[in-house]
Design a protein around this motif. Structure first.
Motif: not given
Length: 195
Positions: A111-125
């Motif tokens: 989970r990460a945030e930048m300029r009020g936008v959040v990413e919240h992911e199950w993100c296989p590599v």
């Protein structure tokens, strides 16, 4: 405008904490200050010389503009396998055909945030191989660079690096260079996606 056209009707797969599919939502409307937990992927593309492709996200992207990161990211469509999603997105963003896909980190969640936008992911590599030079979609990719593994690791000290890249590298660096990364067990993927 390849990316803009292809993402207008794109839907993301929403997940519960166990990685089960609990529905879908429009991608364009879902990334905001309270982004729901959803399925994504990150890919690291390697060429015949063992160089890794790094990309800078387009300056006008709504989420995490201008950051430098791994080769390509995206979201599997409902019912789309992870391999098919990576293949599609690499072609759309970079004009490259990807081969020899290897699942590396099936359980990566962030989970990460930048300029009020959040990413919240199950993100296989995933790692893949490519040949040729990218033909970038400027709506998605501002710039790109081929780096050896030392050059990729150097991005960790750059404040323009994406937060997911920094977190992923914590797991990837101990595995050695990208061509040494072992294949992971696909059964560790979230139940919402097939390899």
């Amino acid at each position: 405008m390849r990316g803009r056209m292809s993402t207008m009707g794109e839907r993301i797969v929403l997940l519960d904490e166990a990685g089960q599919d609990i529905g879908t939502a429009p991608k364009a409307e879902s990334h905001h200050g309270d982004t729901p937990f959803h399925l994504a992927f990150s890919s690291y593309l390697v060429n015949a010389d063992g160089l890794v492709l790094l990309t800078q996200r387009a300056h006008d992207k709504r989420s995490f503009p201008s950051v430098w990161t791994n080769s390509a990211c995206g979201h599997p469509a409902p019912g789309e396998s992870l391999r098919a999603a990576v293949t599609r997105r690499v072609k759309d963003e970079l004009g490259l055909a990807v081969t020899d896909l290897t699942l590396v980190l099936p359980e990566f969640v962030y989970r990460a945030e930048m300029r009020g936008v959040v990413e919240h992911e199950w993100c296989p590599v995933v790692r893949g191989r490519v040949t040729g030079e990218p033909v970038r979609d400027p709506a998605e990719v501002e710039a790109f660079a081929w780096r050896d593994w030392d050059g990729v690791r150097a991005l960790l000290d750059d404040p323009s690096a994406s937060p997911w890249f920094v977190e992923q590298m914590g797991y990837l660096v101990p595995l050695g260079s990208p061509l040494e990364w072992p294949a992971a067990d696909p059964s560790l993927l979230p139940p919402a996606v097939l390899w």
